[in-house]
Write an enzyme that holds these catalytic residues in place. Sequence first.
Site, PDB file in Angstrom:
ATOM      1  N   TYR A   6      77.699  70.651  10.349  1.00 20.82           N
ATOM      2  CA  TYR A   6      78.385  70.566  11.650  1.00 20.82           C
ATOM      3  C   TYR A   6      78.865  69.154  11.970  1.00 20.82           C
ATOM      4  O   TYR A   6      78.828  68.729  13.124  1.00 20.82           O
ATOM      5  CB  TYR A   6      77.461  71.035  12.782  1.00 20.82           C
ATOM      6  CG  TYR A   6      76.856  72.398  12.605  1.00 20.82           C
ATOM      7  CD1 TYR A   6      77.657  73.529  12.497  1.00 20.82           C
ATOM      8  CD2 TYR A   6      75.472  72.565  12.564  1.00 20.82           C
ATOM      9  CE1 TYR A   6      77.100  74.792  12.343  1.00 20.82           C
ATOM     10  CE2 TYR A   6      74.904  73.825  12.411  1.00 20.82           C
ATOM     11  CZ  TYR A   6      75.732  74.932  12.300  1.00 20.82           C
ATOM     12  OH  TYR A   6      75.170  76.171  12.145  1.00 20.82           O
ATOM     13  N   TYR A 133      76.141  84.119  18.877  1.00 15.60           N
ATOM     14  CA  TYR A 133      76.009  83.385  17.612  1.00 15.60           C
ATOM     15  C   TYR A 133      75.016  84.141  16.739  1.00 15.60           C
ATOM     16  O   TYR A 133      73.900  84.443  17.166  1.00 15.60           O
ATOM     17  CB  TYR A 133      75.506  81.949  17.842  1.00 15.60           C
ATOM     18  CG  TYR A 133      75.296  81.230  16.532  1.00 15.60           C
ATOM     19  CD1 TYR A 133      76.347  80.564  15.904  1.00 15.60           C
ATOM     20  CD2 TYR A 133      74.058  81.252  15.885  1.00 15.60           C
ATOM     21  CE1 TYR A 133      76.173  79.935  14.680  1.00 15.60           C
ATOM     22  CE2 TYR A 133      73.876  80.623  14.656  1.00 15.60           C
ATOM     23  CZ  TYR A 133      74.942  79.969  14.064  1.00 15.60           C
ATOM     24  OH  TYR A 133      74.763  79.354  12.841  1.00 15.60           O
ATOM     25  N   ASP A 223      69.109  90.669  17.307  1.00 16.69           N
ATOM     26  CA  ASP A 223      68.980  89.471  16.486  1.00 16.69           C
ATOM     27  C   ASP A 223      68.007  88.559  17.215  1.00 16.69           C
ATOM     28  O   ASP A 223      68.393  87.824  18.127  1.00 16.69           O
ATOM     29  CB  ASP A 223      70.357  88.821  16.311  1.00 16.69           C
ATOM     30  CG  ASP A 223      70.281  87.478  15.601  1.00 16.69           C
ATOM     31  OD1 ASP A 223      69.155  87.021  15.310  1.00 16.69           O
ATOM     32  OD2 ASP A 223      71.341  86.875  15.357  1.00 16.69           O
ATOM     33  N   LYS A 250      63.723  81.935  11.368  1.00 14.79           N
ATOM     34  CA  LYS A 250      63.251  80.676  11.951  1.00 14.79           C
ATOM     35  C   LYS A 250      61.725  80.605  12.061  1.00 14.79           C
ATOM     36  O   LYS A 250      61.055  80.225  11.113  1.00 14.79           O
ATOM     37  CB  LYS A 250      63.901  80.449  13.310  1.00 14.79           C
ATOM     38  CG  LYS A 250      65.403  80.189  13.231  1.00 14.79           C
ATOM     39  CD  LYS A 250      65.955  79.766  14.563  1.00 14.79           C
ATOM     40  CE  LYS A 250      67.462  79.613  14.556  1.00 14.79           C
ATOM     41  NZ  LYS A 250      67.938  78.358  14.013  1.00 14.79           N
TER      42      LYS A 250
HETATM   43  C1  PLP Z   1      70.440  84.162  16.922  1.00 17.00           C
HETATM   44  C2  PLP Z   1      70.618  83.586  15.551  1.00 17.00           C
HETATM   45  N1  PLP Z   1      70.896  84.392  14.531  1.00 17.00           N
HETATM   46  C3  PLP Z   1      71.049  83.927  13.278  1.00 17.00           C
HETATM   47  C4  PLP Z   1      70.956  82.584  13.001  1.00 17.00           C
HETATM   48  C5  PLP Z   1      71.171  82.082  11.619  1.00 17.00           C
HETATM   49  O1  PLP Z   1      69.971  81.705  11.016  1.00 17.00           O
HETATM   50  P1  PLP Z   1      69.985  80.738   9.743  1.00 17.00           P
HETATM   51  O2  PLP Z   1      70.426  79.406  10.210  1.00 17.00           O
HETATM   52  O3  PLP Z   1      68.559  80.766   9.256  1.00 17.00           O
HETATM   53  O4  PLP Z   1      70.929  81.340   8.751  1.00 17.00           O
HETATM   54  C6  PLP Z   1      70.671  81.695  14.038  1.00 17.00           C
HETATM   55  C7  PLP Z   1      70.569  80.247  13.789  1.00 17.00           C
HETATM   56  O5  PLP Z   1      70.586  79.430  14.686  1.00 17.00           O
HETATM   57  C8  PLP Z   1      70.505  82.204  15.351  1.00 17.00           C
HETATM   58  O6  PLP Z   1      70.263  81.401  16.397  1.00 17.00           O
END
Ligand code: PLP
Length: 399
Positions: A6, A133, A223, A250
């Site tokens: 980024y 996101y 998610d 995470k």
């Molecule tokens: C809600 C959400 N989904 C998916 C992801 C993507 O995860 P990764 O960075 O482990 O690919 C993130 C990352 O910030 C997220 O906040």
Amino acid sequence: MIWYPYQQMKTMPAPYKIVDAKGVWLYTEENRMIDSISSWWSVIHGYQHPVLIEAIKSQLERFPHVMLGGLTHEPVQKLSDKLEAWLPGDLNYCFFSDSGSVGVEVALKMALQYYVNQGNLERTKVLSLTHAYHGDTFKTMEVGDDEDYHFILEAYGQNPNIIHIPTKIPALEEAFLRFHKELNCFIVEPLLQGAGGMRMYDISFLKRARELCDQYDVLLIFDEVATGFGRTRHRFVADQVLPDILVLGKALTGGYIGHAATIANQKVYKGFYDDNPDKALMHGPTFMGNPLACSVAFASIELFETEDYLSKIHHIETITRQEMQGFMDERIKEIRILGGCICIEVYDSSVLKGYQSFAYNQGVFSRPFLNYLYAMVPYIITDDELRQVLQTMKAWFQR
Ligand SMILES: Cc1ncc(COP(=O)(O)O)c(C=O)c1O
């Protein structure tokens, strides 16, 4: 040469070089700072937690990795059994992968193929939220609505099969009325939209979404890569409203190794369970079910349970509210607090320019983005450390 995330490499400031990390603290050669964002919201138990270190070490002495294609092992079995027992409802079928983005890709693939397996080729659309996101891979960028990605998606061509709606019940009802025959799933970051600006919304929206998904036979995907493991003060938002597919990442491993899980309910699993090999889920990341990741994830969940993390998160929220009580500034649009997340949204992003080095000098690591200054601290933080983070945020406006 490292290509950093980024960042415009030509103009980016030098990153802080970390030489050690313990508890909530990150150490550079000359300073120490509280990690107020838990290494992108993942390191919930802090650094060098002895239980987590031991879980990795003891597995490392046996074997660090074997593939899951044609093989299995105790750490993945234990983690899958634990998740099956621990997660709400019949979210029992765990598909592992190596990152949150891939975990979301798997969920989207599952939802599409669930209907294809029934011979229904009409359900090609995905309903998603504005400001969503879900990751940085192409499909997750498409279902996402991150303004930083718009220009690259325009070059590639916007996907007409993705419909974005705001977190408002009338918009939700209208989308279902119009598109229900073509929708395979509705994907959301439940209650808290993270990278889209720490936007918080009401549970009634999710309850209504569940009703509509049931009414029109559309799969609901949560998610919870960011919200899972207590960030919204619920263990999972899925404890409040049950999705058909849940994605975790995470904090799944306490942030110690990248890993994710896409967990389906019985209905979804049964849509693939067949004598016909064509109905199988064709996916298999090399490092899925990695034994080190599974061992540390199992230990992390046990810590979460035995050390009553939900009380810790409740306490973090209480202190945060106390500390922010009565605080305002004309440059601030809104202050939002939910569980272990606080966000100060400013009207103009230039107001936050220079905050990172200001915070560094106050012993806090922070990474504001766009108009958002936020903290998502490790849950093991002490009251004094938490106050230091919050007072640094306030001090920026009080200079
Ligand atoms: C809600 C959400 N989904 C998916 C992801 C993507 O995860 P990764 O960075 O482990 O690919 C993130 C990352 O910030 C997220 O906040």
